[in-house]
Write a protein that holds these residues in place. Sequence first.
Motif, PDB file in Angstrom:
ATOM      1  N   ARG A   1      39.221  45.350  56.177  1.00 52.12           N
ATOM      2  CA  ARG A   1      40.500  45.039  55.560  1.00 52.12           C
ATOM      3  C   ARG A   1      40.316  44.134  54.338  1.00 52.12           C
ATOM      4  N   ASP A   2      39.476  43.102  54.478  1.00 50.44           N
ATOM      5  CA  ASP A   2      39.249  42.185  53.362  1.00 50.44           C
ATOM      6  C   ASP A   2      38.560  42.891  52.190  1.00 50.44           C
ATOM      7  N   SER A   3      37.653  43.798  52.490  1.00 51.19           N
ATOM      8  CA  SER A   3      36.978  44.547  51.429  1.00 51.19           C
ATOM      9  C   SER A   3      37.962  45.354  50.614  1.00 51.19           C
ATOM     10  N   ASP A   4      38.936  45.922  51.311  1.00 45.29           N
ATOM     11  CA  ASP A   4      39.930  46.740  50.624  1.00 45.29           C
ATOM     12  C   ASP A   4      40.698  45.898  49.605  1.00 45.29           C
ATOM     13  N   ARG A   5      41.010  44.677  49.999  1.00 44.62           N
ATOM     14  CA  ARG A   5      41.723  43.761  49.099  1.00 44.62           C
ATOM     15  C   ARG A   5      40.847  43.412  47.899  1.00 44.62           C
ATOM     16  N   ILE A   6      39.561  43.172  48.172  1.00 46.22           N
ATOM     17  CA  ILE A   6      38.620  42.828  47.102  1.00 46.22           C
ATOM     18  C   ILE A   6      38.456  44.004  46.124  1.00 46.22           C
ATOM     19  N   ILE A   7      38.425  45.225  46.655  1.00 42.94           N
ATOM     20  CA  ILE A   7      38.312  46.405  45.793  1.00 42.94           C
ATOM     21  C   ILE A   7      39.516  46.463  44.851  1.00 42.94           C
ATOM     22  N   GLY A   8      40.698  46.158  45.392  1.00 41.47           N
ATOM     23  CA  GLY A   8      41.909  46.095  44.573  1.00 41.47           C
ATOM     24  C   GLY A   8      41.768  45.082  43.447  1.00 41.47           C
ATOM     25  N   MET A   9      41.195  43.924  43.768  1.00 42.60           N
ATOM     26  CA  MET A   9      41.030  42.885  42.754  1.00 42.60           C
ATOM     27  C   MET A   9      40.002  43.285  41.701  1.00 42.60           C
ATOM     28  N   LEU A  10      38.931  43.933  42.130  1.00 37.33           N
ATOM     29  CA  LEU A  10      37.915  44.402  41.176  1.00 37.33           C
ATOM     30  C   LEU A  10      38.532  45.384  40.185  1.00 37.33           C
ATOM     31  N   ASN A  11      39.506  46.149  40.667  1.00 34.26           N
ATOM     32  CA  ASN A  11      40.170  47.141  39.825  1.00 34.26           C
ATOM     33  C   ASN A  11      41.221  46.550  38.907  1.00 34.26           C
ATOM     34  N   SER A  12      41.517  45.264  39.096  1.00 34.96           N
ATOM     35  CA  SER A  12      42.679  44.749  38.372  1.00 34.96           C
ATOM     36  C   SER A  12      42.471  43.429  37.660  1.00 34.96           C
ATOM     37  N   THR A  13      41.840  42.447  38.313  1.00 35.39           N
ATOM     38  CA  THR A  13      41.835  41.114  37.722  1.00 35.39           C
ATOM     39  C   THR A  13      40.515  40.757  37.044  1.00 35.39           C
ATOM     40  N   THR A  14      39.723  41.756  36.684  1.00 39.64           N
ATOM     41  CA  THR A  14      38.440  41.480  36.032  1.00 39.64           C
ATOM     42  C   THR A  14      38.508  41.835  34.544  1.00 39.64           C
ATOM     43  N   GLN A  15      37.502  41.369  33.819  1.00 37.03           N
ATOM     44  CA  GLN A  15      37.471  41.630  32.382  1.00 37.03           C
ATOM     45  C   GLN A  15      37.441  43.141  32.094  1.00 37.03           C
ATOM     46  N   LYS A  16      36.599  43.851  32.847  1.00 37.80           N
ATOM     47  CA  LYS A  16      36.513  45.306  32.696  1.00 37.80           C
ATOM     48  C   LYS A  16      37.885  45.953  32.851  1.00 37.80           C
ATOM     49  N   ALA A  17      38.630  45.528  33.882  1.00 35.47           N
ATOM     50  CA  ALA A  17      39.948  46.106  34.139  1.00 35.47           C
ATOM     51  C   ALA A  17      40.893  45.816  32.978  1.00 35.47           C
ATOM     52  N   LYS A  18      40.787  44.593  32.439  1.00 33.60           N
ATOM     53  CA  LYS A  18      41.676  44.220  31.340  1.00 33.60           C
ATOM     54  C   LYS A  18      41.380  45.011  30.071  1.00 33.60           C
ATOM     55  N   GLU A  19      40.121  45.471  29.950  1.00 30.34           N
ATOM     56  CA  GLU A  19      39.777  46.302  28.791  1.00 30.34           C
ATOM     57  C   GLU A  19      39.953  47.782  29.118  1.00 30.34           C
ATOM     58  N   ASN A  20      40.674  48.050  30.215  1.00 31.55           N
ATOM     59  CA  ASN A  20      40.930  49.420  30.670  1.00 31.55           C
ATOM     60  C   ASN A  20      39.686  50.187  31.084  1.00 31.55           C
TER      61      ASN A  20
END
Lengths: 271, 104
Positions: free
Chosen positions: A150-169
């Motif tokens: 369950r915690d991994s799933d939340r972390i995967i969501g964060m990796l997809n959204s709140t990182t520099q890579k995500a911000k640069e699309n």
Amino acid sequence: MSKVLVVTSGKGGVGKTTTTAALGAALAMMGQKVVLVDFDVGLRNLDLIMGAERRVVFDLIHVIQGDANLSQTLIKDKRVEGLFLLPTSQTRDKDALTQEGVSRVIDELRGKFDWVLCDSPAGIEHGAQMAMYHADKAVIVVNPEVSSIRDSDRIIGMLNSTTQKAKENGEIEKFLLITRYDPERVGRGDMLTTDDVLDILSIPLLGVVPESQDILVSSNVGAPVTVSKPKSVAASAYSEAARRLMGEDVQVTIPTERRGLLEWLFKRKAI
Amino acid sequence: MSFLLSFFKKRPSSPVAYNRLKILLSHERASIENSADHLGLSATLLEQLQREILEVVKRHIAIEQDKIHIKHKHEAQGSILQVDLELPIATDSHSTTNNHRLSE
Ligand SMILES: Nc1ncnc2c1ncn2[C@@H]1O[C@H](COP(=O)(O)OP(=O)(O)O)[C@@H](O)[C@H]1O
Ligand SMILES: [Mg+2]
């Protein structure tokens, strides 16, 4: 080109620090120049697992605050050529990890190393976010157990959204590493199978590390398992994972029950 | 005989874990916290947004608290914040609430 890889999980105690040490050493043994960065400010442990606890003079926070430079702070591993550690501090002031400071250090490390491995603290707060922010790749460490998944799933969501890579699309390349896998419990139907975990989290599999005594022994003596017990099942799982990170196309080995003849006879009698 | 066997044999617990996780995660992936992560906003802000939109709609239409959902969608062009409102519609046969979605 230099790669920044975060080892993360959400949940604590699943094997992030163990994995950072073992994977980093395996990559260095393949000829890569590797630095392991401890982001677990306040609860530093990577130095201990690497057997470098008595060699820490300066740390990440000193570098961030400009009190020391990288060459004074990096600790060179005595066993593996090309392997370095950037320890963290034991300060309880988590705010010491500033966004600007971390960016500067990561940029400098990119210029010096092939791989920058960031050992994330548990949780989803500031420290974990700083550890993942600059990552190009992520290894999500998971145990085949409900709360870890369950915690991994939340972390995967964060990796997809709140990182520099995500911000640069863009997208962080994510890999799943299943650790503390117990083939016997899987066989009994009391532990989720690798396929179950993959089906739930749906990201590519980097490796499966069994529950292993060799990990404990390695941490006792302060060496990554890939260095102290290179022939063990756990070490080969990590070496395989490192080869896959390097882009080699290797089949993932799923650990199986390894029973001696005596044990086998005994088990049959017991039924 | 097979009855006796099944009596002594313990039921495996991992299928239970699998099913519980499947259900739980499908809910959590659509949750406010998760949407907030994806939009880089705080969950509190999203909740406030949800409350205020509901207040505005309520001035014109009778709608219940739990009939508004804020979701994020990740698409090639970027993130989309989607507000779903379930509007009550009186039908002559039975008075169910029909799903009229006002998107954007
Ligand atoms: N594959 C494994 N088999 C047995 N013990 C393990 C394994 N991986 C990790 N551990 C043990 O689990 C504990 C937590 O590991 P650690 O790497 O510190 O986790 P984290 O950094 O995620 O908190 C340690 O005692 C470690 O020795
Ligand atoms: Mg740790």
